[in-house]
Write a protein that holds these residues in place. Structure first.
Motif, PDB file in Angstrom:
ATOM      1  N   SER A 105      47.340  37.310  45.649  1.00 12.88           N
ATOM      2  CA  SER A 105      47.901  37.564  44.323  1.00 12.88           C
ATOM      3  C   SER A 105      48.806  38.791  44.343  1.00 12.88           C
ATOM      4  N   ALA A 106      48.418  39.786  45.121  1.00 17.41           N
ATOM      5  CA  ALA A 106      49.164  41.050  45.163  1.00 17.41           C
ATOM      6  C   ALA A 106      50.397  41.001  46.073  1.00 17.41           C
ATOM      7  N   ILE A 107      50.355  40.216  47.151  1.00 16.50           N
ATOM      8  CA  ILE A 107      51.432  40.289  48.139  1.00 16.50           C
ATOM      9  C   ILE A 107      52.398  39.111  48.133  1.00 16.50           C
ATOM     10  N   SER A 108      52.015  37.997  47.522  1.00 12.65           N
ATOM     11  CA  SER A 108      52.823  36.785  47.623  1.00 12.65           C
ATOM     12  C   SER A 108      53.450  36.418  46.282  1.00 12.65           C
ATOM     13  N   LYS A 109      54.607  35.788  46.354  1.00 15.67           N
ATOM     14  CA  LYS A 109      55.255  35.276  45.146  1.00 15.67           C
ATOM     15  C   LYS A 109      54.732  33.878  44.792  1.00 15.67           C
ATOM     16  N   ALA A 110      53.903  33.315  45.645  1.00 18.13           N
ATOM     17  CA  ALA A 110      53.420  31.947  45.467  1.00 18.13           C
ATOM     18  C   ALA A 110      52.641  31.784  44.169  1.00 18.13           C
ATOM     19  N   LYS A 111      52.731  30.590  43.594  1.00 20.89           N
ATOM     20  CA  LYS A 111      51.850  30.239  42.476  1.00 20.89           C
ATOM     21  C   LYS A 111      50.459  30.107  43.085  1.00 20.89           C
ATOM     22  N   LEU A 112      49.529  30.877  42.564  1.00 21.69           N
ATOM     23  CA  LEU A 112      48.197  30.972  43.169  1.00 21.69           C
ATOM     24  C   LEU A 112      47.192  30.052  42.490  1.00 21.69           C
ATOM     25  N   TYR A 113      46.495  29.290  43.321  1.00 24.88           N
ATOM     26  CA  TYR A 113      45.389  28.443  42.887  1.00 24.88           C
ATOM     27  C   TYR A 113      44.155  28.895  43.662  1.00 24.88           C
ATOM     28  N   VAL A 114      43.030  28.983  42.980  1.00 21.81           N
ATOM     29  CA  VAL A 114      41.779  29.261  43.678  1.00 21.81           C
ATOM     30  C   VAL A 114      40.887  28.043  43.546  1.00 21.81           C
ATOM     31  N   LEU A 115      40.326  27.629  44.664  1.00 26.54           N
ATOM     32  CA  LEU A 115      39.397  26.508  44.705  1.00 26.54           C
ATOM     33  C   LEU A 115      38.012  27.105  44.914  1.00 26.54           C
ATOM     34  N   VAL A 116      37.209  27.105  43.871  1.00 30.28           N
ATOM     35  CA  VAL A 116      35.907  27.757  43.908  1.00 30.28           C
ATOM     36  C   VAL A 116      34.839  26.667  43.955  1.00 30.28           C
ATOM     37  N   TYR A 117      33.957  26.758  44.934  1.00 31.53           N
ATOM     38  CA  TYR A 117      32.967  25.710  45.148  1.00 31.53           C
ATOM     39  C   TYR A 117      31.718  26.329  45.752  1.00 31.53           C
ATOM     40  N   GLY A 118      30.676  25.526  45.897  1.00 33.37           N
ATOM     41  CA  GLY A 118      29.434  26.000  46.495  1.00 33.37           C
ATOM     42  C   GLY A 118      28.358  26.216  45.449  1.00 33.37           C
ATOM     43  N   GLU A 119      27.246  26.714  45.912  1.00 37.38           N
ATOM     44  CA  GLU A 119      26.061  26.912  45.057  1.00 37.38           C
ATOM     45  C   GLU A 119      26.309  27.909  43.927  1.00 37.38           C
ATOM     46  N   HIS A 120      27.127  28.920  44.168  1.00 42.54           N
ATOM     47  CA  HIS A 120      27.293  30.013  43.204  1.00 42.54           C
ATOM     48  C   HIS A 120      28.691  30.037  42.590  1.00 42.54           C
ATOM     49  N   GLN A 121      29.310  28.883  42.452  1.00 44.16           N
ATOM     50  CA  GLN A 121      30.691  28.832  41.988  1.00 44.16           C
ATOM     51  C   GLN A 121      30.868  29.421  40.596  1.00 44.16           C
ATOM     52  N   GLU A 122      29.907  29.259  39.690  1.00 43.07           N
ATOM     53  CA  GLU A 122      30.061  29.805  38.335  1.00 43.07           C
ATOM     54  C   GLU A 122      30.147  31.329  38.359  1.00 43.07           C
ATOM     55  N   ASP A 123      29.276  31.971  39.149  1.00 43.79           N
ATOM     56  CA  ASP A 123      29.306  33.436  39.264  1.00 43.79           C
ATOM     57  C   ASP A 123      30.615  33.909  39.894  1.00 43.79           C
ATOM     58  N   LEU A 124      31.083  33.184  40.900  1.00 40.77           N
ATOM     59  CA  LEU A 124      32.320  33.565  41.577  1.00 40.77           C
ATOM     60  C   LEU A 124      33.523  33.459  40.643  1.00 40.77           C
ATOM     61  N   VAL A 125      33.584  32.396  39.857  1.00 42.71           N
ATOM     62  CA  VAL A 125      34.702  32.215  38.924  1.00 42.71           C
ATOM     63  C   VAL A 125      34.781  33.398  37.967  1.00 42.71           C
ATOM     64  N   GLN A 126      33.648  33.894  37.506  1.00 41.20           N
ATOM     65  CA  GLN A 126      33.624  35.012  36.559  1.00 41.20           C
ATOM     66  C   GLN A 126      34.125  36.309  37.182  1.00 41.20           C
ATOM     67  N   GLN A 127      34.084  36.420  38.498  1.00 39.72           N
ATOM     68  CA  GLN A 127      34.546  37.628  39.183  1.00 39.72           C
ATOM     69  C   GLN A 127      36.060  37.657  39.384  1.00 39.72           C
TER      70      GLN A 127
END
Length: 158
Positions: A105-127
């Motif tokens: 997010s800080a270094i690239s001009k790219a449109k950023l997508y995050v793919l959040v998955y796994g057992e703790h995906q809800e907690d990770l999304v909030q971070q």
């Protein structure tokens, strides 16, 4: 009347893979590679050694994979302004994935997508507090919930 003969470079999508501890990462990466190629977008894989090896072993004749590079090398090339991408997809199943996404997010001009998955995906999304498109599903062994979430966003059409 002059015609515009400017040739646009092909669109690119960087897929940032971390530790392949969660099985769905490899199949979703191959799925995205396929979708991007069909849409005329050049996919580039940047991962750690284990993640890259899983993909290369799964596709030894490179029917699907194109360029595969070391993740740290990709970060260095972007930071040094030697290379950048149109889209960036960071696979996240732990805190390290969030760190890589924040870096992109800080270094690239790219449109950023995050793919959040796994057992703790809800907690990770909030971070995740930086600007990006969040695609999340509780997917560990079965990639279909994450595939469905990706299909709803259709990032290859954006």
């Amino acid at each position: 009347m002059e015609s515009d003969t400017t040739v646009q470079p092909p669109k690119t999508a960087l897929l940032v893979l971390g530790c392949p501890q969660v099985p769905v990462q490899t199949s979703i990466a191959l799925y995205l590679v396929s979708r991007f190629k069909k849409a005329g977008i050049t996919p580039i894989i940047a991962g750690n050694k284990a993640a890259n090896t899983l993909l290369v072993v799964a596709d030894p004749d490179r029917h699907y994979l194109g360029e595969v590079m070391d993740l740290d090398r990709a970060v260095a090339q972007i930071m040094e302004k030697k290379r950048d991408f149109d889209r960036c997809f960071v696979f996240i199943h732990n805190d390290a994935g969030i760190s890589y996404a924040a870096t992109m997010s800080a270094i690239s001009k790219a449109k950023l997508y995050v793919l959040v998955y796994g057992e703790h995906q809800e907690d990770l999304v909030q971070q995740i507090t930086f600007p990006c498109t969040k695609i999340a599903a509780k997917a560990v062994h079965n990639p279909l919930p994450l595939k469905k979430a990706i299909d709803e966003v259709a990032p290859w059409a954006a």
